[in-house]
Design a protein around this motif. Sequence first.
Motif, PDB file in Angstrom:
ATOM      1  N   PRO B  62      -6.035  -4.268   9.001  1.00 23.50           N
ATOM      2  CA  PRO B  62      -5.252  -5.105   9.911  1.00 23.50           C
ATOM      3  C   PRO B  62      -5.533  -6.577   9.608  1.00 23.50           C
ATOM      4  O   PRO B  62      -6.651  -7.057   9.798  1.00 23.50           O
ATOM      5  N   ALA B  63      -4.522  -7.272   9.117  1.00 21.35           N
ATOM      6  CA  ALA B  63      -4.725  -8.637   8.622  1.00 21.35           C
ATOM      7  C   ALA B  63      -5.200  -9.603   9.694  1.00 21.35           C
ATOM      8  O   ALA B  63      -5.893 -10.570   9.410  1.00 21.35           O
ATOM      9  N   CYS B  64      -4.854  -9.336  10.957  1.00 18.02           N
ATOM     10  CA  CYS B  64      -5.183 -10.294  12.010  1.00 18.02           C
ATOM     11  C   CYS B  64      -6.672 -10.307  12.339  1.00 18.02           C
ATOM     12  O   CYS B  64      -7.156 -11.280  12.913  1.00 18.02           O
ATOM     13  N   VAL B  65      -7.360  -9.224  12.027  1.00 20.43           N
ATOM     14  CA  VAL B  65      -8.794  -9.191  12.337  1.00 20.43           C
ATOM     15  C   VAL B  65      -9.680  -9.001  11.101  1.00 20.43           C
ATOM     16  O   VAL B  65     -10.857  -9.376  11.113  1.00 20.43           O
ATOM     17  N   ALA B  66      -9.154  -8.416  10.032  1.00 23.77           N
ATOM     18  CA  ALA B  66      -9.975  -8.184   8.842  1.00 23.77           C
ATOM     19  C   ALA B  66     -10.215  -9.514   8.131  1.00 23.77           C
ATOM     20  O   ALA B  66      -9.297 -10.323   7.956  1.00 23.77           O
ATOM     21  N   LEU B  67     -11.463  -9.720   7.741  1.00 23.80           N
ATOM     22  CA  LEU B  67     -11.783 -10.978   7.074  1.00 23.80           C
ATOM     23  C   LEU B  67     -11.401 -10.918   5.597  1.00 23.80           C
ATOM     24  O   LEU B  67     -11.537  -9.891   4.940  1.00 23.80           O
ATOM     25  N   ALA B  68     -10.926 -12.040   5.121  1.00 25.38           N
ATOM     26  CA  ALA B  68     -10.613 -12.160   3.700  1.00 25.38           C
ATOM     27  C   ALA B  68     -11.921 -12.168   2.914  1.00 25.38           C
ATOM     28  O   ALA B  68     -12.892 -12.796   3.334  1.00 25.38           O
ATOM     29  N   GLN B  69     -11.945 -11.435   1.817  1.00 24.25           N
ATOM     30  CA  GLN B  69     -13.150 -11.384   0.978  1.00 24.25           C
ATOM     31  C   GLN B  69     -12.865 -12.107  -0.334  1.00 24.25           C
ATOM     32  O   GLN B  69     -11.746 -12.076  -0.835  1.00 24.25           O
ATOM     33  N   ASN B  70     -13.927 -12.665  -0.881  1.00 24.88           N
ATOM     34  CA  ASN B  70     -13.782 -13.375  -2.154  1.00 24.88           C
ATOM     35  C   ASN B  70     -13.265 -12.403  -3.229  1.00 24.88           C
ATOM     36  O   ASN B  70     -13.709 -11.259  -3.299  1.00 24.88           O
ATOM     37  N   ASP B  71     -12.296 -12.887  -4.037  1.00 24.27           N
ATOM     38  CA  ASP B  71     -11.759 -12.112  -5.145  1.00 24.27           C
ATOM     39  C   ASP B  71     -10.932 -10.903  -4.757  1.00 24.27           C
ATOM     40  O   ASP B  71     -10.621 -10.068  -5.607  1.00 24.27           O
ATOM     41  N   SER B  72     -10.625 -10.763  -3.473  1.00 27.23           N
ATOM     42  CA  SER B  72      -9.765  -9.646  -3.058  1.00 27.23           C
ATOM     43  C   SER B  72      -8.388  -9.776  -3.683  1.00 27.23           C
ATOM     44  O   SER B  72      -7.908 -10.889  -3.916  1.00 27.23           O
ATOM     45  N   ILE B  73      -7.774  -8.618  -3.898  1.00 24.59           N
ATOM     46  CA  ILE B  73      -6.374  -8.621  -4.311  1.00 24.59           C
ATOM     47  C   ILE B  73      -5.609  -7.873  -3.230  1.00 24.59           C
ATOM     48  O   ILE B  73      -5.899  -6.712  -2.940  1.00 24.59           O
ATOM     49  N   ILE B  74      -4.670  -8.581  -2.619  1.00 20.60           N
ATOM     50  CA  ILE B  74      -4.019  -8.048  -1.420  1.00 20.60           C
ATOM     51  C   ILE B  74      -2.508  -7.953  -1.595  1.00 20.60           C
ATOM     52  O   ILE B  74      -1.878  -8.861  -2.129  1.00 20.60           O
ATOM     53  N   GLN B  75      -1.964  -6.814  -1.139  1.00 22.14           N
ATOM     54  CA  GLN B  75      -0.510  -6.644  -1.099  1.00 22.14           C
ATOM     55  C   GLN B  75      -0.077  -6.670   0.351  1.00 22.14           C
ATOM     56  O   GLN B  75      -0.660  -5.973   1.171  1.00 22.14           O
ATOM     57  N   THR B  76       0.927  -7.451   0.681  1.00 19.49           N
ATOM     58  CA  THR B  76       1.385  -7.470   2.071  1.00 19.49           C
ATOM     59  C   THR B  76       2.675  -6.688   2.276  1.00 19.49           C
ATOM     60  O   THR B  76       3.134  -6.539   3.394  1.00 19.49           O
ATOM     61  N   ARG B  77       3.284  -6.252   1.190  1.00 22.36           N
ATOM     62  CA  ARG B  77       4.454  -5.372   1.301  1.00 22.36           C
ATOM     63  C   ARG B  77       4.336  -4.302   0.243  1.00 22.36           C
ATOM     64  O   ARG B  77       4.007  -4.596  -0.905  1.00 22.36           O
ATOM     65  N   SER B  78       4.617  -3.082   0.619  1.00 19.00           N
ATOM     66  CA  SER B  78       4.702  -1.985  -0.327  1.00 19.00           C
ATOM     67  C   SER B  78       5.436  -0.871   0.393  1.00 19.00           C
ATOM     68  O   SER B  78       5.671  -0.953   1.602  1.00 19.00           O
ATOM     69  N   GLU B  79       5.736   0.165  -0.332  1.00 23.07           N
ATOM     70  CA  GLU B  79       6.437   1.286   0.295  1.00 23.07           C
ATOM     71  C   GLU B  79       5.610   1.839   1.450  1.00 23.07           C
ATOM     72  O   GLU B  79       6.128   2.125   2.528  1.00 23.07           O
ATOM     73  N   ASN B  80       4.309   1.974   1.212  1.00 21.32           N
ATOM     74  CA  ASN B  80       3.440   2.548   2.244  1.00 21.32           C
ATOM     75  C   ASN B  80       3.309   1.633   3.461  1.00 21.32           C
ATOM     76  O   ASN B  80       3.325   2.089   4.600  1.00 21.32           O
ATOM     77  N   ILE B  81       3.146   0.345   3.197  1.00 18.83           N
ATOM     78  CA  ILE B  81       3.037  -0.604   4.306  1.00 18.83           C
ATOM     79  C   ILE B  81       4.325  -0.597   5.122  1.00 18.83           C
ATOM     80  O   ILE B  81       4.304  -0.516   6.355  1.00 18.83           O
ATOM     81  N   ASP B  82       5.442  -0.638   4.423  1.00 22.96           N
ATOM     82  CA  ASP B  82       6.726  -0.659   5.125  1.00 22.96           C
ATOM     83  C   ASP B  82       6.926   0.615   5.944  1.00 22.96           C
ATOM     84  O   ASP B  82       7.485   0.585   7.034  1.00 22.96           O
ATOM     85  N   ARG B  83       6.457   1.721   5.388  1.00 23.72           N
ATOM     86  CA  ARG B  83       6.606   2.995   6.091  1.00 23.72           C
ATOM     87  C   ARG B  83       5.875   2.946   7.444  1.00 23.72           C
ATOM     88  O   ARG B  83       6.386   3.379   8.463  1.00 23.72           O
ATOM     89  N   ILE B  84       4.675   2.372   7.410  1.00 26.68           N
ATOM     90  CA  ILE B  84       3.902   2.255   8.647  1.00 26.68           C
ATOM     91  C   ILE B  84       4.579   1.303   9.629  1.00 26.68           C
ATOM     92  O   ILE B  84       4.783   1.624  10.796  1.00 26.68           O
ATOM     93  N   ARG B  85       4.964   0.151   9.147  1.00 26.80           N
ATOM     94  CA  ARG B  85       5.582  -0.839  10.041  1.00 26.80           C
ATOM     95  C   ARG B  85       6.878  -0.296  10.638  1.00 26.80           C
ATOM     96  O   ARG B  85       7.134  -0.444  11.833  1.00 26.80           O
ATOM     97  N   ARG B  86       7.668   0.351   9.784  1.00 24.38           N
ATOM     98  CA  ARG B  86       8.939   0.876  10.262  1.00 24.38           C
ATOM     99  C   ARG B  86       8.691   1.926  11.351  1.00 24.38           C
ATOM    100  O   ARG B  86       9.309   1.901  12.416  1.00 24.38           O
ATOM    101  N   THR B  87       7.746   2.818  11.093  1.00 28.54           N
ATOM    102  CA  THR B  87       7.496   3.891  12.059  1.00 28.54           C
ATOM    103  C   THR B  87       6.985   3.333  13.389  1.00 28.54           C
ATOM    104  O   THR B  87       7.415   3.771  14.455  1.00 28.54           O
ATOM    105  N   ILE B  88       6.085   2.371  13.323  1.00 27.48           N
ATOM    106  CA  ILE B  88       5.577   1.783  14.569  1.00 27.48           C
ATOM    107  C   ILE B  88       6.717   1.106  15.337  1.00 27.48           C
ATOM    108  O   ILE B  88       6.868   1.280  16.547  1.00 27.48           O
ATOM    109  N   LEU B  89       7.537   0.370  14.616  1.00 24.63           N
ATOM    110  CA  LEU B  89       8.659  -0.313  15.272  1.00 24.63           C
ATOM    111  C   LEU B  89       9.639   0.692  15.880  1.00 24.63           C
ATOM    112  O   LEU B  89      10.134   0.506  16.990  1.00 24.63           O
ATOM    113  N   GLU B  90       9.894   1.767  15.156  1.00 24.35           N
ATOM    114  CA  GLU B  90      10.822   2.788  15.676  1.00 24.35           C
ATOM    115  C   GLU B  90      10.265   3.430  16.937  1.00 24.35           C
ATOM    116  O   GLU B  90      10.982   3.660  17.911  1.00 24.35           O
TER     117      GLU B  90
END
Lengths: 569, 233
Positions: B62-90
Amino acid sequence: MSEAEVLDLGDLEIILSRHSSLDRQALIPVLLEAQKPYGYLSEALLLAIGQALRVPLAEIHGVIEFYTLLYNEPVGKHFIRVCTGPVCAQVGSHQILEKVSQQYIADSTTTVEEVPCLCLCDNAPAALVDEVPIGNIDRGAMGTPGELGREVGLGFIGGEERWLTKRCGSVNPEDIDDFIALEGFAALRRALEKMQPPDVIREMKASGLVGLGGAAFPTGLKWEFAANAESDTRYIVCNGDESEPGTFKDRVLMEGDPYSVLEGMTIAGYAVGAKKGYIYVRGEYPRAQKILQNAIETARRMGYLGENILGSEFTFDVELRSGAGAYICGEETALFESIEGKRGFPRLKPPYPTTHGLFDKPTAINNVETLCASAWIIANGAAAYRARGTDESPGLKLFCLSGDIVQAGVYEVPFGITIAELIELGGGFKGEPQAILLGGAAGTFVRPEDLDLVLSFEDLKKAGHSLGSGVIFVINQEHDLRSSLLSLAEFFSHESCGKCFPCRMGTQRQFEIIEKAVQGEANKADFLALDDIRYTMTNSSICGLGITAGTAIGSALELWPDVFAVDHG
Amino acid sequence: METIALEIDGKRVTVASGSTILAAAEKAGTDIPVLCYFEHTSSKGLCRLCVVEVEGATTMQPACVALAQNDSIIQTRSENIDRIRRTILEMLASTVDLSESPDLLEMLLDYDAVPERFQGGKQLLPDLIDDNPVFIRDYAKCVMCWRCVQVCAEDAQYAFAINFGGRGFETSIATFFGKAMPETTCVFCGQCVGVCPSGALKAKTEHLLELGALPEEIFSETRMRRKSKRRRT
Ligand SMILES: Cc1cc2nc3c(=O)[nH]c(=O)nc-3n(C[C@H](O)[C@H](O)[C@H](O)COP(=O)(O)O)c2cc1C
Ligand code: SF4
Ligand code: SF4
Ligand code: FES
């Protein structure tokens, strides 16, 4: 507000006087105690409690609404709580509930309720009549308590070698001398007299013991983290909230060998540097609570708890806390919130309990069985512990066999035996097996063809299963698997705390779709929606409840794609 | 100030150590959808709309509470992420009335959400509560962001007039025994109304205006109510 004028607060004053600190953390114990003499928690009563403990009324209301065993409207003086968990459900608990409800429909002195699982699965179908656990209820029986059935005992305990259960059933759990005569407190004596705290941790790490409450975290490492955390106060918590359908091993340990649980906690306290421990026991285990409370008081009197234990410098005491009807409070951080007098909402992790646990202090929280195993290890040594089991899963483990098995009960067996061997110990299947739920409500199903599966952490992980709380629940061909799935779905929707969105709404929608499916009205789109729900809950929920709420159902749909008729209309 | 560097959707950013992923994304110019997150209340990580994938992590964060770590590589959109967001919104849109939550309505479109797939499921649509002269409570629109409870308690006002009712799906915002606001410890500071994102809490005047009331009617309504309250106490 005339009610306030007439309410006699005498009983409340007596209750409050028994509590040493009158603040928020006393809230749930006071509420539980106060509703006994007063019948229920009325506005006037809560006003007085709120004032005494300085807790805002809206928050007290929020707490009462969260816990099923707290009542803010009039209820009967007597309670019959019928278990409708999956194990009881398949032997007619819903008919029993119906019958008992009918019987008492006009009787306001007795309240009839259903409970999602009383964890008396070895004696299914079961009920709790006031404080007495009743089992093996005859479906034909009438609904009066006397006619429902007899008080159940400890239940059947099997296994060829008995480490943790050796005293269960063979000693009087009320009698500390019985315990001492069977090597009781030998571990504590060894720890205090021959070992420094780091030695205890070293021994625990060497034993390879991992937590037996579900999460399988190495116990020695957990103790080390808590011991090394910067703080002047640390806590030990024993998790006796056992509420997962199909699980009943901790009840057997708490009722059969309460001093061993206390001994494990005390050793943990010594290793970690804690002076205080809490044992949190679910509210539906009144008998275990009574036995433990007696054990705590006796141990204190005899110098096994309190100051300068066994003449050492070490001081440690234990307080019993009752749950109040919420499965989620078995989740470690929800359990802390509950002890602190709040709704059982799990916390975000990190931070973890070993640095920020109970009252925000470093805390080592362990399952009942884990603590009993810890006492065994300190008494007998890590090498002895490793002499059984597998390399990665050493020692003996308690399994809970229930459902369509000849002899349901707790079986203590070495890690590494197969499901088939365990079933054989239990006298074999009753009827033709259809499905086996492994691990618990949060576990997975296996087929009768998969009985060669080895029961160890590593083997189960490889096969995509988990050991969970050691549940083996058998469903035979005579039972409808769909009803079991519905019962599981209902359990999770009933027990979701409601904090995070995926689980709060996902468990509800999952239940609705399974309900539709049972009626043959679910179509392909519904099952696709169910897949999305499960994926969402598993991958974005805050705690283990939501993460696993769809696991068992998902595994059943994978193994038996035709379990539900799909409505193509 | 100690800083860390990480990669968000292929873009490198440097932020102060201790920053959340959400803050880092903002700096990288990446929008992550949020619902329960709010600058002026402590973060609870409830809604999970903000989940992102962090390379190497076993679970979504959860981006709002998870701390950013040095050298992390982060994706904010993907099929899986969208699937979760869509389902929660639905699930949310099939449970409550989002008609006055413009941000969420936009997200529903953004994620191709089809709330109708949960048609027939239980909804939470209680009656509007009009029990005081200052604001109305229309919990059929409540998205359960907890902000009102937070500002009423330790995050601002220390009035503790509202908390939760129910559990699980039925969790609601409630007063002690469901009492009317004037009978609670509410001090009518209006902070809850100010932070409510969904139209569930609304100033009485706004509510009456929407109903088509005339300014003088609104004035007399609220004044009369105030008077009657004064008389009672
Ligand atoms: C929903 C839920 C319920 C749980 N219930 C219990 C329980 O009743 N008893 C228990 O020991 N652990 C339970 N756990 C696991 C605890 O969070 C924790 O991992 C455990 O008490 C740690 O002890 P251990 O390391 O000795 O296993 C539960 C976890 C979740 C997510
Ligand atoms: S996963 Fe379920 S039980 Fe756990 S915090 Fe979220 S809503 Fe509560
Ligand atoms: S009433 Fe408004 S502020 Fe309160 S929880 Fe609901 S949506 Fe959030
Ligand atoms: S915005 Fe992060 S969980 Fe809600």
